[in-house]
Design a protein around this motif. Structure first.
Motif, PDB file in Angstrom:
ATOM      1  N   ALA A  75      32.575  26.361  51.149  1.00  0.00           N
ATOM      2  CA  ALA A  75      31.226  26.925  51.203  1.00  0.00           C
ATOM      3  C   ALA A  75      30.890  27.458  52.590  1.00  0.00           C
ATOM      4  O   ALA A  75      30.240  28.500  52.731  1.00  0.00           O
ATOM      5  N   GLU A  76      31.358  26.739  53.630  1.00  0.00           N
ATOM      6  CA  GLU A  76      31.061  27.152  54.998  1.00  0.00           C
ATOM      7  C   GLU A  76      32.071  28.154  55.541  1.00  0.00           C
ATOM      8  O   GLU A  76      31.956  28.605  56.685  1.00  0.00           O
ATOM      9  N   GLU A  77      33.075  28.487  54.719  1.00  0.00           N
ATOM     10  CA  GLU A  77      34.092  29.487  55.056  1.00  0.00           C
ATOM     11  C   GLU A  77      34.864  29.099  56.327  1.00  0.00           C
ATOM     12  O   GLU A  77      35.262  29.962  57.123  1.00  0.00           O
ATOM     13  N   THR A  78      35.096  27.796  56.501  1.00  0.00           N
ATOM     14  CA  THR A  78      35.875  27.336  57.653  1.00  0.00           C
ATOM     15  C   THR A  78      37.347  27.131  57.293  1.00  0.00           C
ATOM     16  O   THR A  78      38.210  27.231  58.166  1.00  0.00           O
ATOM     17  N   TYR A  79      37.622  26.852  56.014  1.00  0.00           N
ATOM     18  CA  TYR A  79      39.014  26.707  55.586  1.00  0.00           C
ATOM     19  C   TYR A  79      39.637  28.092  55.489  1.00  0.00           C
ATOM     20  O   TYR A  79      39.053  29.002  54.882  1.00  0.00           O
ATOM     21  N   PRO A  80      40.832  28.312  56.077  1.00  0.00           N
ATOM     22  CA  PRO A  80      41.358  29.678  56.217  1.00  0.00           C
ATOM     23  C   PRO A  80      42.045  30.278  54.998  1.00  0.00           C
ATOM     24  O   PRO A  80      42.379  31.467  55.016  1.00  0.00           O
ATOM     25  N   LEU A  81      42.289  29.496  53.945  1.00  0.00           N
ATOM     26  CA  LEU A  81      43.069  30.023  52.817  1.00  0.00           C
ATOM     27  C   LEU A  81      42.259  30.003  51.522  1.00  0.00           C
ATOM     28  O   LEU A  81      42.535  29.246  50.606  1.00  0.00           O
ATOM     29  N   VAL A  82      41.250  30.837  51.454  1.00  0.00           N
ATOM     30  CA  VAL A  82      40.384  30.874  50.273  1.00  0.00           C
ATOM     31  C   VAL A  82      40.658  32.133  49.459  1.00  0.00           C
ATOM     32  O   VAL A  82      41.161  33.134  49.973  1.00  0.00           O
ATOM     33  N   ARG A  83      40.306  32.077  48.186  1.00  0.00           N
ATOM     34  CA  ARG A  83      40.464  33.232  47.303  1.00  0.00           C
ATOM     35  C   ARG A  83      39.435  33.129  46.184  1.00  0.00           C
ATOM     36  O   ARG A  83      39.130  32.033  45.706  1.00  0.00           O
ATOM     37  N   ASP A  84      38.908  34.248  45.767  1.00  0.00           N
ATOM     38  CA  ASP A  84      37.906  34.270  44.699  1.00  0.00           C
ATOM     39  C   ASP A  84      38.582  34.375  43.338  1.00  0.00           C
ATOM     40  O   ASP A  84      39.648  34.979  43.205  1.00  0.00           O
ATOM     41  N   LEU A  85      37.932  33.779  42.338  1.00  0.00           N
ATOM     42  CA  LEU A  85      38.467  33.768  40.976  1.00  0.00           C
ATOM     43  C   LEU A  85      37.655  34.693  40.083  1.00  0.00           C
ATOM     44  O   LEU A  85      36.420  34.724  40.162  1.00  0.00           O
ATOM     45  N   TYR A  86      38.354  35.417  39.208  1.00  0.00           N
ATOM     46  CA  TYR A  86      37.705  36.435  38.375  1.00  0.00           C
ATOM     47  C   TYR A  86      38.138  36.334  36.909  1.00  0.00           C
ATOM     48  O   TYR A  86      39.289  36.005  36.619  1.00  0.00           O
ATOM     49  N   ILE A  87      37.193  36.641  36.037  1.00  0.00           N
ATOM     50  CA  ILE A  87      37.507  36.864  34.620  1.00  0.00           C
ATOM     51  C   ILE A  87      37.553  38.369  34.408  1.00  0.00           C
ATOM     52  O   ILE A  87      36.590  39.076  34.715  1.00  0.00           O
ATOM     53  N   ILE A  88      38.675  38.866  33.925  1.00  0.00           N
ATOM     54  CA  ILE A  88      38.863  40.300  33.670  1.00  0.00           C
ATOM     55  C   ILE A  88      38.802  40.520  32.169  1.00  0.00           C
ATOM     56  O   ILE A  88      39.670  40.058  31.423  1.00  0.00           O
ATOM     57  N   ASN A  89      37.782  41.224  31.717  1.00  0.00           N
ATOM     58  CA  ASN A  89      37.591  41.459  30.280  1.00  0.00           C
ATOM     59  C   ASN A  89      37.842  42.928  29.960  1.00  0.00           C
ATOM     60  O   ASN A  89      37.082  43.800  30.367  1.00  0.00           O
ATOM     61  N   CYS A  90      38.926  43.184  29.224  1.00  0.00           N
ATOM     62  CA  CYS A  90      39.292  44.555  28.850  1.00  0.00           C
ATOM     63  C   CYS A  90      39.204  44.757  27.332  1.00  0.00           C
ATOM     64  O   CYS A  90      39.898  45.621  26.777  1.00  0.00           O
ATOM     65  N   GLN A  91      38.391  43.972  26.651  1.00  0.00           N
ATOM     66  CA  GLN A  91      38.288  44.094  25.189  1.00  0.00           C
ATOM     67  C   GLN A  91      37.697  45.426  24.765  1.00  0.00           C
ATOM     68  O   GLN A  91      38.094  45.983  23.754  1.00  0.00           O
ATOM     69  N   GLY A  92      36.735  45.906  25.513  1.00  0.00           N
ATOM     70  CA  GLY A  92      36.123  47.185  25.161  1.00  0.00           C
ATOM     71  C   GLY A  92      35.058  47.089  24.095  1.00  0.00           C
ATOM     72  O   GLY A  92      34.565  48.109  23.602  1.00  0.00           O
ATOM     73  N   TYR A  93      34.709  45.872  23.698  1.00  0.00           N
ATOM     74  CA  TYR A  93      33.635  45.666  22.724  1.00  0.00           C
ATOM     75  C   TYR A  93      32.991  44.309  23.003  1.00  0.00           C
ATOM     76  O   TYR A  93      33.475  43.520  23.822  1.00  0.00           O
TER      77      TYR A  93
END
Length: 303
Positions: free
Chosen positions: A242-260
């Motif tokens: 949360a404080e962005e002090t740890y150097p190895l962070v990455r964001d997680l994403y849901i990718i939705n390509c259903q199109g409906y």
């Protein structure tokens, strides 16, 4: 006579096409944002948190979601080959990758739902619980002056490998004294049995271990990391994310390509909503939105 047969064959093909088209529509119509069946392809390093989300989602709605756990490269290839329509990744799609869907006239719906981290783990017998990121990067580039005997990754096509090779400015993992298996569990087991080895895993596997892995994890240390150019060491804790002090962070994403409007939309909304974000918070990862807390203040009346 030949003309009649040709005419009959043409009618048969038209009927068959219409039947298949109606069948596809029926399948699509059976699925809504809160009911039906679908599959979600998940980066293997994120499997525990997605399993939790699916379990709660299915308990609340008339839905069945099949989780397909693969390496990052395999998940992406499944999206491009149209084998997958919904995916969970530890990074966003690149501009080049987005262009693939743009050519298909599909605009992926991308939802950020959490921040994860990459953790370094060592054998419990190692008394040193600190590690400099510069030493790890240097080891990947061929520098053998550090105390590191070897680096252990989960999969040569995984998101952790992609993250670390990009950080080191390499196109691929070096061949000497850098090992790769298939899963995070195999990495943890190897490190627990081999002193001097540094395992590189998704922190989600440490914050939510499978009960069968508890003994193995108890025989490892999660190392505090000093970033390149940094002065202090930080653990991959929720607070440090949360404080962005740890150097190895990455964001997680849901990718939705259903199109409906299918389960991909419903599941993404659920995970990004209050309940889903509380699940993320409980898992030890950092939610994209911190859930609000309501306090009820009860005043005691004087007698």
């Amino acid at each position: 006579m030949f003309g009649n047969k040709k005419y009959i064959l043409l009618i048969f093909i038209c009927i068959l096409f219409a039947y298949c088209n109606q069948k596809d529509k029926a399948t699509t119509n059976d699925e809504t944002i809160l009911k039906g069946t679908t599959s979600i392809f998940v980066d293997e390093t994120l499997t525990p948190i997605v399993e939790d989300q699916i379990m709660v989602f299915e308990s609340k709605y008339d839905a069945k979601i099949n989780l397909v756990s693969k390496s990052e490269s395999e998940v992406l290839n499944s999206l491009f080959d149209k084998k997958a329509k919904i995916a969970v990744l530890a990074r966003n799609l690149s501009k080049k990758e987005l262009n693939v869907f743009e050519q298909r006239k599909i605009v992926p719906k991308i939802t950020k739902f959490a921040t994860d981290a990459i953790a370094f783990v060592s054998n419990k017998n190692s008394k040193d619980t600190l590690i400099a990121l510069s030493d790890v990067v240097g080891f990947m580039k061929g520098d053998r002056n550090s105390k590191i005997k070897g680096l252990v990754f989960d999969n040569p096509n995984s998101s952790t490998v992609h993250y670390m090779t990009a950080l080191a400015g390499l196109n691929a993992l070096p061949e000497k004294e850098v090992y790769s298996f298939k899963t995070n569990n195999e990495v943890l087991k190897f490190v627990s049995e081999n002193n001097g080895m540094i395992g590189i895993v998704g922190v989600n596997w440490l914050s939510q271990p499978n009960p069968s892995m508890n003994k193995i994890i108890n025989n490892t240390n999660v190392l505090n990391v000093k970033g390149i150019g940094g002065a202090a060491f930080y653990a991959p804790s929720q607070n440090n994310l949360a404080e962005e002090t740890y150097p190895l962070v990455r964001d997680l994403y849901i990718i939705n390509c259903q199109g409906y409007s299918g389960l991909g939309m419903g599941f993404a909304s659920f995970v990004a909503g209050d309940i889903g974000q509380r699940i993320v918070l409980k898992s030890g990862l950092l939610p994209a939105k911190i859930p609000t807390r309501k306090l009820n203040i009860i005043r005691n009346k004087k007698l």
